[in-house]
Design a protein around this motif. Structure first.
Motif, PDB file in Angstrom:
ATOM      1  N   LEU A   1       0.827  -1.208   0.000  1.00  0.00           N
ATOM      2  CA  LEU A   1       0.000   0.000   0.000  1.00  0.00           C
ATOM      3  C   LEU A   1       0.860   1.255   0.000  1.00  0.00           C
ATOM      4  O   LEU A   1       1.757   1.402   0.832  1.00  0.00           O
ATOM      5  CB  LEU A   1      -0.910   0.032   1.227  1.00  0.00           C
ATOM      6  CG  LEU A   1      -1.799   1.265   1.389  1.00  0.00           C
ATOM      7  CD1 LEU A   1      -2.862   1.317   0.291  1.00  0.00           C
ATOM      8  CD2 LEU A   1      -2.444   1.274   2.763  1.00  0.00           C
ATOM      9  N   ILE A   2       0.553   2.175  -0.953  1.00  0.00           N
ATOM     10  CA  ILE A   2       1.159   3.501  -0.916  1.00  0.00           C
ATOM     11  C   ILE A   2       0.044   4.528  -0.750  1.00  0.00           C
ATOM     12  O   ILE A   2      -1.095   4.301  -1.156  1.00  0.00           O
ATOM     13  CB  ILE A   2       2.022   3.830  -2.158  1.00  0.00           C
ATOM     14  CG1 ILE A   2       1.172   3.927  -3.426  1.00  0.00           C
ATOM     15  CG2 ILE A   2       3.156   2.841  -2.315  1.00  0.00           C
ATOM     16  CD1 ILE A   2       1.915   4.546  -4.606  1.00  0.00           C
ATOM     17  N   ILE A   3       0.396   5.642  -0.134  1.00  0.00           N
ATOM     18  CA  ILE A   3      -0.537   6.750   0.069  1.00  0.00           C
ATOM     19  C   ILE A   3      -0.012   7.933  -0.737  1.00  0.00           C
ATOM     20  O   ILE A   3       1.038   8.487  -0.409  1.00  0.00           O
ATOM     21  CB  ILE A   3      -0.642   7.118   1.558  1.00  0.00           C
ATOM     22  CG1 ILE A   3      -1.139   5.922   2.361  1.00  0.00           C
ATOM     23  CG2 ILE A   3      -1.546   8.339   1.739  1.00  0.00           C
ATOM     24  CD1 ILE A   3      -0.993   6.091   3.860  1.00  0.00           C
ATOM     25  N   ILE A   4      -0.715   8.285  -1.812  1.00  0.00           N
ATOM     26  CA  ILE A   4      -0.322   9.449  -2.602  1.00  0.00           C
ATOM     27  C   ILE A   4      -0.857  10.682  -1.892  1.00  0.00           C
ATOM     28  O   ILE A   4      -2.060  10.813  -1.673  1.00  0.00           O
ATOM     29  CB  ILE A   4      -0.831   9.351  -4.047  1.00  0.00           C
ATOM     30  CG1 ILE A   4      -0.113   8.188  -4.737  1.00  0.00           C
ATOM     31  CG2 ILE A   4      -0.605  10.673  -4.792  1.00  0.00           C
ATOM     32  CD1 ILE A   4      -0.463   7.980  -6.189  1.00  0.00           C
ATOM     33  N   ASP A   5       0.068  11.577  -1.506  1.00  0.00           N
ATOM     34  CA  ASP A   5      -0.323  12.709  -0.662  1.00  0.00           C
ATOM     35  C   ASP A   5      -0.163  14.076  -1.312  1.00  0.00           C
ATOM     36  O   ASP A   5      -0.627  15.076  -0.774  1.00  0.00           O
ATOM     37  CB  ASP A   5       0.452  12.672   0.658  1.00  0.00           C
ATOM     38  CG  ASP A   5       1.954  12.571   0.459  1.00  0.00           C
ATOM     39  OD1 ASP A   5       2.463  12.941  -0.616  1.00  0.00           O
ATOM     40  OD2 ASP A   5       2.622  12.091   1.388  1.00  0.00           O
ATOM     41  N   HIS A   6       0.469  14.139  -2.487  1.00  0.00           N
ATOM     42  CA  HIS A   6       0.699  15.466  -3.084  1.00  0.00           C
ATOM     43  C   HIS A   6       1.000  15.332  -4.570  1.00  0.00           C
ATOM     44  O   HIS A   6       1.724  14.424  -4.986  1.00  0.00           O
ATOM     45  CB  HIS A   6       1.895  16.130  -2.392  1.00  0.00           C
ATOM     46  CG  HIS A   6       2.389  17.364  -3.077  1.00  0.00           C
ATOM     47  ND1 HIS A   6       1.712  18.563  -3.035  1.00  0.00           N
ATOM     48  CD2 HIS A   6       3.491  17.577  -3.834  1.00  0.00           C
ATOM     49  CE1 HIS A   6       2.397  19.462  -3.739  1.00  0.00           C
ATOM     50  NE2 HIS A   6       3.480  18.888  -4.226  1.00  0.00           N
ATOM     51  N   THR A   7       0.429  16.241  -5.350  1.00  0.00           N
ATOM     52  CA  THR A   7       0.806  16.405  -6.751  1.00  0.00           C
ATOM     53  C   THR A   7       1.071  17.887  -6.958  1.00  0.00           C
ATOM     54  O   THR A   7       0.225  18.718  -6.623  1.00  0.00           O
ATOM     55  CB  THR A   7      -0.312  15.939  -7.712  1.00  0.00           C
ATOM     56  OG1 THR A   7      -0.622  14.570  -7.438  1.00  0.00           O
ATOM     57  CG2 THR A   7       0.124  16.085  -9.165  1.00  0.00           C
ATOM     58  N   GLY A   8       2.247  18.206  -7.462  1.00  0.00           N
ATOM     59  CA  GLY A   8       2.601  19.597  -7.723  1.00  0.00           C
ATOM     60  C   GLY A   8       2.999  19.784  -9.177  1.00  0.00           C
ATOM     61  O   GLY A   8       3.923  19.133  -9.654  1.00  0.00           O
ATOM     62  N   VAL A   9       2.253  20.644  -9.861  1.00  0.00           N
ATOM     63  CA  VAL A   9       2.550  20.957 -11.260  1.00  0.00           C
ATOM     64  C   VAL A   9       2.675  22.472 -11.363  1.00  0.00           C
ATOM     65  O   VAL A   9       1.731  23.196 -11.036  1.00  0.00           O
ATOM     66  CB  VAL A   9       1.441  20.439 -12.207  1.00  0.00           C
ATOM     67  CG1 VAL A   9       1.725  20.845 -13.648  1.00  0.00           C
ATOM     68  CG2 VAL A   9       1.292  18.921 -12.092  1.00  0.00           C
ATOM     69  N   PRO A  10       3.832  22.975 -11.803  1.00  0.00           N
ATOM     70  CA  PRO A  10       4.000  24.426 -11.929  1.00  0.00           C
ATOM     71  C   PRO A  10       2.972  25.023 -12.903  1.00  0.00           C
ATOM     72  O   PRO A  10       2.541  24.359 -13.850  1.00  0.00           O
ATOM     73  CB  PRO A  10       5.413  24.585 -12.491  1.00  0.00           C
ATOM     74  CG  PRO A  10       6.092  23.294 -12.247  1.00  0.00           C
ATOM     75  CD  PRO A  10       5.031  22.255 -12.205  1.00  0.00           C
ATOM     76  N   ASP A  11       2.615  26.276 -12.667  1.00  0.00           N
ATOM     77  CA  ASP A  11       1.648  26.959 -13.527  1.00  0.00           C
ATOM     78  C   ASP A  11       2.042  26.887 -15.004  1.00  0.00           C
ATOM     79  O   ASP A  11       1.179  26.770 -15.874  1.00  0.00           O
ATOM     80  CB  ASP A  11       1.488  28.424 -13.111  1.00  0.00           C
ATOM     81  CG  ASP A  11       0.746  28.574 -11.792  1.00  0.00           C
ATOM     82  OD1 ASP A  11       0.041  27.619 -11.388  1.00  0.00           O
ATOM     83  OD2 ASP A  11       0.871  29.646 -11.172  1.00  0.00           O
ATOM     84  N   ALA A  12       3.340  26.942 -15.280  1.00  0.00           N
ATOM     85  CA  ALA A  12       3.811  26.918 -16.662  1.00  0.00           C
ATOM     86  C   ALA A  12       3.462  25.611 -17.379  1.00  0.00           C
ATOM     87  O   ALA A  12       3.457  25.554 -18.606  1.00  0.00           O
ATOM     88  CB  ALA A  12       5.323  27.135 -16.708  1.00  0.00           C
TER      89      ALA A  12
END
Length: 93
Positions: A34-45
């Motif tokens: 089991l993994i817990i995905i806790d964040h996705t970050g995509v720059p505005d660009a």
């Protein structure tokens, strides 16, 4: 896209660099299955270019090949999983 995977102990990260901008998806390994995905970050660009979607698909593919499940705490990944019922084999909503 060339998505890189790194894992250090119980913390992991998928990342990709596009046109000099880095996007990431982070997770914690709760157990071997089991993994817990806790964040996705995509720059505005990079918004609107499918980069976040590519990271999500990569996570699902990794879960399938690794035989583990994903618990989505990240709002972006959770929203994507709700749009993709074909991911229910690996995503615990």
């Amino acid at each position: 896209m060339d998505i890189r995977s790194t894992e250090d102990g119980s913390h992991g990260r998928y990342s990709v660099t596009v046109d000099g901008h880095e996007a990431e998806m982070t997770y914690s390994r709760a157990s071997a299955k089991l993994i817990i995905i806790d964040h996705t970050g995509v720059p505005d660009a990079l918004r609107g270019r499918g980069v976040g979607q590519a990271l999500a698909i990569h996570a699902v593919d990794q879960a399938r090949s690794g035989g583990w499940k994903i618990m989505p705490l990240c709002p972006f990944f959770r929203a994507q999983a709700m749009r993709h019922p074909e991911w229910t084999d690996v995503v615990n909503l």
